[in-house]
Motif scaffolding. Structure first.
Motif, short mmCIF file in Angstrom:
data_model
loop_
_atom_site.label_atom_id
_atom_site.label_comp_id
_atom_site.label_asym_id
_atom_site.label_seq_id
_atom_site.Cartn_x
_atom_site.Cartn_y
_atom_site.Cartn_z
N PRO A 26 41.05 31.18 52.24
CA PRO A 26 41.57 31.52 50.92
C PRO A 26 40.51 31.25 49.84
O PRO A 26 39.78 30.26 49.91
N THR A 27 40.44 32.15 48.88
CA THR A 27 39.43 32.02 47.84
C THR A 27 39.75 30.87 46.89
O THR A 27 40.90 30.53 46.66
N THR A 28 38.68 30.29 46.35
CA THR A 28 38.76 29.24 45.35
C THR A 28 37.73 29.55 44.26
O THR A 28 36.86 30.41 44.46
N ALA A 29 37.80 28.83 43.18
CA ALA A 29 36.82 29.01 42.10
C ALA A 29 35.40 28.77 42.61
O ALA A 29 34.44 29.36 42.10
N GLY A 30 35.24 27.93 43.63
CA GLY A 30 33.92 27.67 44.19
C GLY A 30 33.29 28.88 44.86
O GLY A 30 32.07 28.90 45.07
N HIS A 31 34.08 29.89 45.18
CA HIS A 31 33.55 31.11 45.80
C HIS A 31 32.95 32.08 44.79
O HIS A 31 32.22 33.00 45.16
N VAL A 32 33.28 31.92 43.52
CA VAL A 32 32.88 32.88 42.50
C VAL A 32 31.37 33.15 42.49
O VAL A 32 30.95 34.31 42.52
N ALA B 122 26.69 46.79 45.26
CA ALA B 122 27.06 47.26 43.92
C ALA B 122 27.21 48.78 43.87
O ALA B 122 27.99 49.31 43.07
N LEU B 123 26.50 49.48 44.74
CA LEU B 123 26.64 50.93 44.83
C LEU B 123 28.10 51.33 45.06
O LEU B 123 28.58 52.32 44.53
N TRP B 124 28.81 50.52 45.85
CA TRP B 124 30.20 50.82 46.20
C TRP B 124 31.19 49.94 45.44
O TRP B 124 32.34 50.32 45.27
N TRP B 125 30.78 48.74 45.05
CA TRP B 125 31.65 47.77 44.39
C TRP B 125 31.17 47.48 42.98
O TRP B 125 31.29 46.36 42.50
N GLY B 126 30.62 48.42 42.28
CA GLY B 126 30.03 48.18 40.97
C GLY B 126 31.03 47.70 39.94
O GLY B 126 32.24 47.91 40.07
N GLY B 127 30.51 47.05 38.90
CA GLY B 127 31.35 46.68 37.78
C GLY B 127 32.03 45.32 37.88
O GLY B 127 32.91 45.02 37.09
N TYR B 128 31.61 44.49 38.82
CA TYR B 128 32.23 43.16 38.94
C TYR B 128 31.41 42.15 38.15
O TYR B 128 30.27 41.88 38.47
N ASP B 129 32.04 41.60 37.11
CA ASP B 129 31.44 40.51 36.36
C ASP B 129 32.29 39.26 36.63
O ASP B 129 33.23 39.30 37.42
N LEU B 130 31.94 38.18 35.97
CA LEU B 130 32.61 36.91 36.21
C LEU B 130 34.12 37.02 36.03
O LEU B 130 34.88 36.59 36.90
N GLU B 131 34.56 37.60 34.94
CA GLU B 131 36.01 37.67 34.69
C GLU B 131 36.73 38.57 35.69
O GLU B 131 37.83 38.25 36.12
#
Length: 174
Positions: free
Chosen positions: A23-29, A42-51
């Motif tokens: 399970p994900t946690t903040a430590g995985h960010v 990013a070619l396929w999963w583009g647009g992911y920023d911290l938030e």
């Protein structure tokens, strides 16, 4: 495989043949940002920023893909709970340094098994970009079958639309 009663939404580690889904946690960010920021991903999963990572990848439906204790990818699932259309969907990203080892296939099969047994689904779908041949091959090795091309399905980071390939796995296929 017999149908089971869905269980609680409390996430727990899921073991594959070689990977463990945690399970994900903040430590995985930070590692998720590194994976999603790699040009091949990013070619396929583009647009992911911290938030966006915090909003979409953390929580009860998000898992880190681990190999020998190292996070090498991420996998998330969604559920459609309308009783007439009930099914689950998943998305997966594995860092390119770990491509070609069967880890994505193992992670998809482990997640599908969880969705079938623990969550009571009979069908799981995945929708790689129609041009993402590596992802399509991996999904096929995991048992997913092509259903059809969804035209202009997903917007790229440059604003253009590209096709997606809908693939499905039924409980009896696993």
């Amino acid at each position: 495989m017999t149908p089971t009663t869905p269980t609680t939404d409390t996430p727990y580690p899921i073991a594959g043949q070689t990977v463990v889904l945690r399970p994900t946690t903040a430590g995985h960010v930070p590692v998720f940002l590194e994976i999603l920021g790699h040009p091949d991903i990013a070619l396929w999963w583009g647009g992911y920023d911290l938030e966006r990572v915090r909003r979409e990848l953390l929580g009860p439906h998000g898992y880190a893909v681990e190999l020998a204790g190292e996070v090498v990818g991420l996998i998330i699932y969604r559920e459609e709970n309308d009783p007439d259309h009930r099914h689950a969907a998943m998305d997966l990203a594995v860092h390119p340094a770990h491509h070609g080892q069967g880890l994505g296939c193992d992670a998809m099969r482990a997640m599908a098994e969880y969705l079938f047994r623990a969550k009571g689904h009979h069908r799981v779908v995945i929708d790689p970009a129609a041009q993402n041949e590596r992802a399509i091959r991996s999904c096929g090795r995991a048992g997913f079958q092509p259903v059809g091309v969804m035209r202009s399905y997903e917007r790229s980071t440059d604003g253009t639309w590209h096709d997606g390939l809908l693939m499905e796995l039924l409980r009896e296929d696993l």
